[in-house]
Scaffold this motif. Structure first.
Motif, PDB file in Angstrom:
ATOM      1  N   VAL A  56       0.095   5.999   6.187  1.00 37.50           N
ATOM      2  CA  VAL A  56       1.039   7.698   7.926  1.00 37.50           C
ATOM      3  C   VAL A  56       1.609   8.383   6.569  1.00 37.50           C
ATOM      4  O   VAL A  56       2.954   7.810   6.312  1.00 37.50           O
ATOM      5  N   LEU A  57       1.538  10.004   6.957  1.00 37.43           N
ATOM      6  CA  LEU A  57       2.366  10.033   6.885  1.00 37.43           C
ATOM      7  C   LEU A  57       2.955  11.268   7.130  1.00 37.43           C
ATOM      8  O   LEU A  57       2.718  11.321   8.488  1.00 37.43           O
ATOM      9  N   VAL A 102      -3.150  14.118   0.885  1.00 37.78           N
ATOM     10  CA  VAL A 102      -4.642  12.752   1.760  1.00 37.78           C
ATOM     11  C   VAL A 102      -5.264  12.639   1.272  1.00 37.78           C
ATOM     12  O   VAL A 102      -6.009  10.753   0.843  1.00 37.78           O
ATOM     13  N   GLU A 103      -5.702  13.747   0.199  1.00 35.63           N
ATOM     14  CA  GLU A 103      -6.949  12.779  -1.081  1.00 35.63           C
ATOM     15  C   GLU A 103      -6.236  11.467  -1.413  1.00 35.63           C
ATOM     16  O   GLU A 103      -7.035  11.233  -2.134  1.00 35.63           O
ATOM     17  N   THR A 104      -4.514  12.487  -2.255  1.00 37.84           N
ATOM     18  CA  THR A 104      -4.842  10.720  -3.154  1.00 37.84           C
ATOM     19  C   THR A 104      -4.302   9.903  -2.995  1.00 37.84           C
ATOM     20  O   THR A 104      -4.558   9.117  -3.201  1.00 37.84           O
ATOM     21  N   ALA A 105      -3.599  10.099  -1.120  1.00 42.93           N
ATOM     22  CA  ALA A 105      -3.040   8.507  -1.273  1.00 42.93           C
ATOM     23  C   ALA A 105      -4.975   8.111  -0.388  1.00 42.93           C
ATOM     24  O   ALA A 105      -4.822   7.202  -0.815  1.00 42.93           O
ATOM     25  N   LEU A 127       0.831  -1.438  -0.688  1.00 49.80           N
ATOM     26  CA  LEU A 127      -0.350  -0.087   0.236  1.00 49.80           C
ATOM     27  C   LEU A 127       1.021   1.064   0.222  1.00 49.80           C
ATOM     28  O   LEU A 127       0.898   1.853  -1.100  1.00 49.80           O
ATOM     29  N   ALA A 128       1.568   1.092   1.191  1.00 50.60           N
ATOM     30  CA  ALA A 128       2.493   2.432   0.654  1.00 50.60           C
ATOM     31  C   ALA A 128       3.700   2.474  -0.012  1.00 50.60           C
ATOM     32  O   ALA A 128       3.758   4.019  -0.199  1.00 50.60           O
ATOM     33  N   LYS A 129       4.259   2.068  -0.746  1.00 50.42           N
ATOM     34  CA  LYS A 129       4.645   1.400  -2.095  1.00 50.42           C
ATOM     35  C   LYS A 129       3.616   2.527  -3.483  1.00 50.42           C
ATOM     36  O   LYS A 129       4.080   2.722  -4.097  1.00 50.42           O
ATOM     37  N   ARG A 130       2.212   1.703  -3.272  1.00 49.90           N
ATOM     38  CA  ARG A 130       1.023   2.213  -4.403  1.00 49.90           C
ATOM     39  C   ARG A 130       0.729   3.555  -4.130  1.00 49.90           C
ATOM     40  O   ARG A 130       0.792   3.768  -5.502  1.00 49.90           O
ATOM     41  N   VAL A 131       0.850   4.189  -2.583  1.00 49.43           N
ATOM     42  CA  VAL A 131       0.485   5.496  -2.775  1.00 49.43           C
ATOM     43  C   VAL A 131       1.782   6.579  -3.090  1.00 49.43           C
ATOM     44  O   VAL A 131       1.733   7.289  -3.491  1.00 49.43           O
ATOM     45  N   ALA A 132       2.988   5.418  -2.962  1.00 53.09           N
ATOM     46  CA  ALA A 132       4.168   6.691  -3.384  1.00 53.09           C
ATOM     47  C   ALA A 132       4.012   6.568  -5.272  1.00 53.09           C
ATOM     48  O   ALA A 132       4.396   7.775  -5.507  1.00 53.09           O
ATOM     49  N   LEU A 133       3.919   6.110  -5.559  1.00 58.61           N
ATOM     50  CA  LEU A 133       3.424   5.398  -7.524  1.00 58.61           C
ATOM     51  C   LEU A 133       2.091   7.046  -7.380  1.00 58.61           C
ATOM     52  O   LEU A 133       2.655   7.522  -7.919  1.00 58.61           O
ATOM     53  N   ALA A 134       0.703   7.092  -6.788  1.00 58.77           N
ATOM     54  CA  ALA A 134       0.357   7.336  -7.112  1.00 58.77           C
ATOM     55  C   ALA A 134       0.476   9.087  -6.655  1.00 58.77           C
ATOM     56  O   ALA A 134       0.454   9.840  -7.780  1.00 58.77           O
ATOM     57  N   PHE A 135       1.851   9.617  -5.903  1.00 54.18           N
ATOM     58  CA  PHE A 135       2.652  10.488  -5.750  1.00 54.18           C
ATOM     59  C   PHE A 135       3.090  11.048  -6.886  1.00 54.18           C
ATOM     60  O   PHE A 135       3.151  12.532  -7.481  1.00 54.18           O
ATOM     61  N   ASP A 136       3.947   9.959  -7.500  1.00 57.99           N
ATOM     62  CA  ASP A 136       5.072   9.995  -8.752  1.00 57.99           C
ATOM     63  C   ASP A 136       3.934  10.603  -9.403  1.00 57.99           C
ATOM     64  O   ASP A 136       4.035  11.816 -10.278  1.00 57.99           O
ATOM     65  N   GLU A 137       2.766   9.573 -10.014  1.00 57.85           N
ATOM     66  CA  GLU A 137       1.936  10.122 -11.185  1.00 57.85           C
ATOM     67  C   GLU A 137       1.588  11.562 -11.105  1.00 57.85           C
ATOM     68  O   GLU A 137       0.283  11.565 -12.113  1.00 57.85           O
ATOM     69  N   ASP A 138       1.733  12.362  -9.486  1.00 60.05           N
ATOM     70  CA  ASP A 138       0.622  13.229  -9.949  1.00 60.05           C
ATOM     71  C   ASP A 138       1.864  14.428 -10.531  1.00 60.05           C
ATOM     72  O   ASP A 138       2.618  14.945  -9.000  1.00 60.05           O
TER      73      ASP A 138
END
Length: 116
Positions: free
Chosen positions: A81-82, A96-99, A51-62
């Motif tokens: 957890v941020l 937070v919204e993206t995560a 999950l943490a890696k996929r959130v990091a990927l979502a941040f990379d994509e934005d």
């Protein structure tokens, strides 16, 4: 340096997905059970920090998050957890919204992120 590289030392896998197709998620060969969404890795495999890696990927994509290098992503079960520091409350709200939009995230804790 992107989020995945900075936080996990990973290059972006070719088949990486923020929200993988549930039909493509690998099952455990021993038990035949499906992997819990919070444990699904970037390519549909089991990953303790999936999950943490996929959130990091979502941040990379934005691209709006490209310049942020003072926030870290972890997970406690299905809670993202941020931690760290951001310039404004608006940026934190967008993180937070993206995560929250990542499949498997039941909650996002951001109380360890300071504004400054």
């Amino acid at each position: 340096m992107g989020w995945l590289q900075r936080l996990f030392g990973l290059e972006l896998p070719e088949d990486a997905q923020v929200n993988p197709d549930p039909t493509l998620i690998a099952s455990s060969s021993e038990s035949g059970e499906t992997i819990p969404l919070e444990r699904v890795g970037l390519s549909g495999e089991y990953d303790q920090s999936g999950l943490a890696k996929r959130v990091a990927l979502a941040f990379d994509e934005d691209s709006q998050f490209d310049e942020i290098d003072s926030v870290y992503v972890a997970q406690l079960g299905s809670t993202v957890v941020l931690k760290g520091e951001v310039a404004t409350q608006e940026i934190l709200a967008q993180l937070v919204e993206t995560a929250r939009a990542v499949s498997g995230a039941s909650d996002v804790q951001s109380d360890e992120v300071s504004i400054g």
